[in-house]
Design a protein around this motif. Structure first.
Motif, short mmCIF file in Angstrom:
data_model
loop_
_atom_site.label_atom_id
_atom_site.label_comp_id
_atom_site.label_asym_id
_atom_site.label_seq_id
_atom_site.Cartn_x
_atom_site.Cartn_y
_atom_site.Cartn_z
N UNK A 1 0.85 -0.95 -0.13
CA UNK A 1 -0.03 -0.13 0.04
C UNK A 1 0.87 1.18 -0.01
N UNK A 2 1.88 1.24 0.85
CA UNK A 2 2.70 2.58 0.96
C UNK A 2 3.62 2.32 -0.41
N UNK A 3 3.74 1.46 -1.06
CA UNK A 3 4.54 1.59 -2.56
C UNK A 3 3.61 2.21 -3.41
N UNK A 4 2.31 2.15 -3.48
CA UNK A 4 1.37 2.55 -4.28
C UNK A 4 0.91 3.72 -3.95
N UNK A 5 1.18 4.57 -2.80
CA UNK A 5 0.89 5.91 -2.42
C UNK A 5 -0.33 5.78 -1.60
N UNK A 6 -0.73 4.64 -0.89
CA UNK A 6 -2.06 4.82 0.03
C UNK A 6 -1.60 4.64 1.55
#
Length: 391
Positions: A329-334
């Motif tokens: 999620x962090x990797x995808x900006x969330x």
């Protein structure tokens, strides 16, 4: 969960604001900075932690303890075997006996540590060999006595790093109000693909049509708040100000719950007082519930992890999967915020939880549930000195 209501803030905050100096206003309006303050957890890849004088296994532990864990109790202790291996145990002095009487969440926290370490140590060129329950059969009675895992590090010159390892320093649980658009199925598929969960089934609940789930989540938090012993447990782990956060380096706080800026200033200095009477007061509980409801209502989608069985090993492995989902999620900006209240297994919560899980097959269990969205708010929950975890 403690805050001041919007009405109270508007009533007192504006009038108090006129006596604040410019420097005070600037200081307390820093609510989006990625700068880490002294009381926040350190970056495990900070050069200070990578000194040649520190053994590889201690470096790995420093990485591992930045993992998310219930109430930030940091329920880990370690026996160092040598420079490249250690045993992981539950710290039986750091449990949540009222909200987590089965100790399921504490064992999920063991899994998040294992996976955080395993992925993070790749940055330093090591792979990890993890053996669960190396002393054989493990039961709840063995907590703190038998190890959860034996961890062995191996140096590999040709190691291919998992891309998720790059996001360990950045990963943070955000309990603030979320902004932005609702998550789409495409967004979820990106998270699913990047997380490559290994032990659980990852499911997506879009924001449209999630009204019943939102109401259930709010009802569950209301039950935890109205049940004296479960809400009292949160008070025990609550750190009231920056000084306490820096002193104890564990637990929950207003900052961890997304409160910052002038709102944090007024809450800390004028409304939030130590002691059970203030904590359990109707005004305080209502303010906390208002804040929680605003969080839930701002969610842009939900995800959950389900296992086919509900044994200790399922808990640990679900924790490993959750850590991967959080990094993805962090990797995808969330941003991601676990909603654990509705999954808890104390008697007062049973009716709400049973209704929520009524569609499950016999033996199945939803181990983790989280809301997602976007937020610029940053607070890196503190961690104790790594030396304090070593037996």
């Amino acid at each position: 969960m403690v805050s001041i209501s919007r009405k109270t803030f508007l009533k007192y905050g504006i009038s108090f604001g006129v006596i604040l100096s410019t420097s005070q206003i600037l200081q307390y309006c820093k609510n989006s900075s990625k700068e880490r303050y002294d009381y926040e957890r350190k970056d495990p890849f900070d050069p200070e932690f990578l000194s040649e004088n520190v053994s590889p296994i201690l470096k790995a532990i420093r990485i591992g303890i930045t993992a998310p864990n219930p109430h930030n109790v940091q329920p880990w202790k370690f026996k160092i075997i040598n420079d490249h291996s250690a045993l992981l145990y539950v710290d039986e002095k750091r449990l949540l006996k009222d909200t987590d009487p089965t100790f399921r969440q504490i064992h999920i926290g063991q899994g998040t540590f294992i996976e955080n370490l395993s992925l993070g140590i790749q940055v330093l060129g090591y792979s990890s060999e993890v053996s669960l329950f190396p002393d054989g059969k493990y039961t709840i009675a063995d907590m703190g006595k038998k190890p959860i895992a034996k961890i062995v590090l191996n140096k590999q010159e040709d190691l291919i790093r998992n891309p998720l390892s790059e996001f360990i320093s950045e990963r943070v649980t955000r309990r603030s109000v979320f902004e932005g658009e609702d998550l789409t199925q495409e967004d979820f598929e990106k998270i699913r693909k990047d997380s490559t969960v290994l032990y659980s089934e990852l499911k997506f609940v879009p924001k449209p049509g999630s009204e019943q789930l939102s109401n259930q989540l709010i009802a569950a938090m209301q039950m935890e708040t109205d049940t004296y012993r479960t809400y009292e447990e949160s008070r025990v782990w609550f750190r009231y100000n920056d000084e306490e956060i820096g002193k104890f380096k564990d637990g929950i706080s207003l900052r961890a719950n997304g409160t910052s800026g002038l709102k944090y200033y007024f809450a800390r200095n004028f409304f939030l007082k130590h002691g059970a009477e203030s904590w359990h007061s109707p005004e305080n509980k209502k303010a906390g519930m208002d804040m929680f409801a605003s969080m839930v209502e701002s969610s842009k989608g939900f995800i959950f992890l389900k296992t086919d069985h509900n044994e200790v090993i399922d808990w640990v492995q679900a924790g490993r999967d959750y850590l991967r989902v959080h990094l993805a999620a962090t990797k995808n900006g969330f941003s991601l915020h676990p909603m654990s209240q509705i999954l808890q297994e104390y008697p007062e919560m049973d009716p709400i939880r049973n209704e929520f899980e009524s569609s499950l097959k016999p033996g199945e269990k939803i181990q983790m549930l989280a809301r997602l969205g976007k937020s610029d708010y940053h607070f890196y929950s503190p961690r104790r000195d790594p030396k304090d975890f070593i037996l």
